[in-house]
Design a protein around this motif. Structure first.
Motif, PDB file in Angstrom:
ATOM      1  N   THR A 115     -10.463  67.372  33.120  1.00  0.00           N
ATOM      2  CA  THR A 115     -10.033  68.090  34.306  1.00  0.00           C
ATOM      3  C   THR A 115      -8.842  67.361  34.915  1.00  0.00           C
ATOM      4  N   TRP A 116      -8.150  68.037  35.794  1.00  0.00           N
ATOM      5  CA  TRP A 116      -7.014  67.386  36.445  1.00  0.00           C
ATOM      6  C   TRP A 116      -7.478  66.271  37.368  1.00  0.00           C
ATOM      7  N   SER A 117      -8.793  66.231  37.673  1.00  0.00           N
ATOM      8  CA  SER A 117      -9.328  65.122  38.464  1.00  0.00           C
ATOM      9  C   SER A 117      -9.778  63.960  37.589  1.00  0.00           C
ATOM     10  N   GLY A 118      -9.721  64.152  36.249  1.00  0.00           N
ATOM     11  CA  GLY A 118      -9.973  63.042  35.347  1.00  0.00           C
ATOM     12  C   GLY A 118     -11.319  63.019  34.658  1.00  0.00           C
ATOM     13  N   ASP A 119     -12.192  63.961  34.933  1.00  0.00           N
ATOM     14  CA  ASP A 119     -13.485  64.000  34.254  1.00  0.00           C
ATOM     15  C   ASP A 119     -13.293  64.475  32.818  1.00  0.00           C
ATOM     16  N   SER A 120     -13.898  63.757  31.863  1.00  0.00           N
ATOM     17  CA  SER A 120     -13.689  64.072  30.458  1.00  0.00           C
ATOM     18  C   SER A 120     -15.010  64.286  29.723  1.00  0.00           C
ATOM     19  N   THR A 121     -14.921  65.067  28.659  1.00  0.00           N
ATOM     20  CA  THR A 121     -16.059  65.377  27.797  1.00  0.00           C
ATOM     21  C   THR A 121     -15.579  65.382  26.358  1.00  0.00           C
ATOM     22  N   TYR A 122     -16.443  64.941  25.430  1.00  0.00           N
ATOM     23  CA  TYR A 122     -16.055  64.827  24.027  1.00  0.00           C
ATOM     24  C   TYR A 122     -17.075  65.492  23.108  1.00  0.00           C
ATOM     25  N   ALA A 123     -16.592  65.951  21.973  1.00  0.00           N
ATOM     26  CA  ALA A 123     -17.484  66.379  20.905  1.00  0.00           C
ATOM     27  C   ALA A 123     -18.147  65.140  20.315  1.00  0.00           C
ATOM     28  N   ASP A 124     -19.364  65.298  19.845  1.00  0.00           N
ATOM     29  CA  ASP A 124     -20.098  64.164  19.272  1.00  0.00           C
ATOM     30  C   ASP A 124     -19.341  63.539  18.099  1.00  0.00           C
ATOM     31  N   SER A 125     -18.626  64.362  17.355  1.00  0.00           N
ATOM     32  CA  SER A 125     -17.953  63.882  16.151  1.00  0.00           C
ATOM     33  C   SER A 125     -16.801  62.928  16.446  1.00  0.00           C
ATOM     34  N   VAL A 126     -16.298  62.934  17.683  1.00  0.00           N
ATOM     35  CA  VAL A 126     -15.158  62.082  18.017  1.00  0.00           C
ATOM     36  C   VAL A 126     -15.485  61.060  19.093  1.00  0.00           C
ATOM     37  N   LYS A 127     -16.664  61.148  19.651  1.00  0.00           N
ATOM     38  CA  LYS A 127     -17.045  60.254  20.742  1.00  0.00           C
ATOM     39  C   LYS A 127     -16.960  58.805  20.288  1.00  0.00           C
ATOM     40  N   GLY A 128     -16.336  57.977  21.101  1.00  0.00           N
ATOM     41  CA  GLY A 128     -16.161  56.569  20.764  1.00  0.00           C
ATOM     42  C   GLY A 128     -14.907  56.285  19.966  1.00  0.00           C
ATOM     43  N   ARG A 129     -14.270  57.308  19.433  1.00  0.00           N
ATOM     44  CA  ARG A 129     -13.033  57.131  18.651  1.00  0.00           C
ATOM     45  C   ARG A 129     -11.825  57.747  19.343  1.00  0.00           C
ATOM     46  N   PHE A 130     -12.022  58.863  20.025  1.00  0.00           N
ATOM     47  CA  PHE A 130     -10.939  59.580  20.691  1.00  0.00           C
ATOM     48  C   PHE A 130     -11.050  59.390  22.204  1.00  0.00           C
ATOM     49  N   THR A 131      -9.896  59.384  22.855  1.00  0.00           N
ATOM     50  CA  THR A 131      -9.855  59.304  24.312  1.00  0.00           C
ATOM     51  C   THR A 131      -8.865  60.321  24.844  1.00  0.00           C
ATOM     52  N   VAL A 132      -9.324  61.151  25.760  1.00  0.00           N
ATOM     53  CA  VAL A 132      -8.449  62.145  26.389  1.00  0.00           C
ATOM     54  C   VAL A 132      -8.089  61.643  27.780  1.00  0.00           C
ATOM     55  N   SER A 133      -6.839  61.837  28.139  1.00  0.00           N
ATOM     56  CA  SER A 133      -6.384  61.408  29.460  1.00  0.00           C
ATOM     57  C   SER A 133      -5.266  62.330  29.907  1.00  0.00           C
ATOM     58  N   ARG A 134      -4.933  62.221  31.184  1.00  0.00           N
ATOM     59  CA  ARG A 134      -3.847  63.052  31.699  1.00  0.00           C
ATOM     60  C   ARG A 134      -2.994  62.258  32.668  1.00  0.00           C
ATOM     61  N   ASP A 135      -1.738  62.644  32.725  1.00  0.00           N
ATOM     62  CA  ASP A 135      -0.783  62.059  33.662  1.00  0.00           C
ATOM     63  C   ASP A 135      -0.280  63.190  34.529  1.00  0.00           C
ATOM     64  N   GLY A 136      -0.796  63.267  35.745  1.00  0.00           N
ATOM     65  CA  GLY A 136      -0.437  64.369  36.624  1.00  0.00           C
ATOM     66  C   GLY A 136       1.031  64.402  36.967  1.00  0.00           C
ATOM     67  N   ALA A 137       1.623  63.233  37.095  1.00  0.00           N
ATOM     68  CA  ALA A 137       3.042  63.165  37.457  1.00  0.00           C
ATOM     69  C   ALA A 137       3.926  63.738  36.357  1.00  0.00           C
ATOM     70  N   LYS A 138       3.464  63.629  35.121  1.00  0.00           N
ATOM     71  CA  LYS A 138       4.244  64.128  33.986  1.00  0.00           C
ATOM     72  C   LYS A 138       3.710  65.457  33.466  1.00  0.00           C
ATOM     73  N   ASN A 139       2.652  65.981  34.099  1.00  0.00           N
ATOM     74  CA  ASN A 139       2.043  67.239  33.647  1.00  0.00           C
ATOM     75  C   ASN A 139       1.704  67.181  32.163  1.00  0.00           C
ATOM     76  N   THR A 140       1.182  66.066  31.757  1.00  0.00           N
ATOM     77  CA  THR A 140       0.938  65.814  30.346  1.00  0.00           C
ATOM     78  C   THR A 140      -0.502  65.376  30.123  1.00  0.00           C
ATOM     79  N   VAL A 141      -1.074  65.864  29.044  1.00  0.00           N
ATOM     80  CA  VAL A 141      -2.409  65.461  28.611  1.00  0.00           C
ATOM     81  C   VAL A 141      -2.269  64.777  27.252  1.00  0.00           C
TER      82      VAL A 141
END
Length: 121
Positions: A52-78
């Motif tokens: 979410t734009w507030s930073g809450d993240s959720t992952y599929a079990d297959s990628v949990k612990g290996r992938f990280t999702v993040s966002r930069d609001g100032a750059k409108n980038t995920v």
């Protein structure tokens, strides 16, 4: 009009890392959630991660612990940081924007064009 552009895909050996980026513009800026999905040849599009734009993240079990999702609001980038990549991670990766949280691709309203990730064994 929502517009997203992914980048960062490529060819990497198993165990390697890649970072995908998704720049959002237009109406996607006001949407609540950004998701990453992937689709391998002959398979259905599947959920990978969402944030979410507030930073809450959720992952599929297959990628949990290996992938990280993040966002930069100032750059409108995920971003999707992918570590310890496996050959089964090979797919076209898409970012998507939506107004409600979930893992079903059908609830997302706008999609990028996709970026290919290939992991060699």
């Amino acid at each position: 009009q929502a517009h997203m552009v992914e980048s960062g895909g490529g060819l990497v050996q198993a165990g390697g890392s890649l970072r995908l980026s998704c720049v959002a513009s237009g109406s996607a800026l006001s949407w609540y959630i950004m998701g990453w999905f992937r689709q391998a040849p002959g398979k259905e599009r599947e959920f990978v991660a969402r944030v979410t734009w507030s930073g809450d993240s959720t992952y599929a079990d297959s990628v949990k612990g290996r992938f990280t999702v993040s966002r930069d609001g100032a750059k409108n980038t995920v971003y999707l940081q992918m570590n310890s990549l496996k050959p089964e991670d090979t797919a076209v990766y898409y970012c998507a924007a939506g107004r409600v949280s979930g893992s079903n691709p059908s609830i997302y309203d706008a999609w990028g064009q996709g970026t290919q990730v290939t992991v060699s064994s």
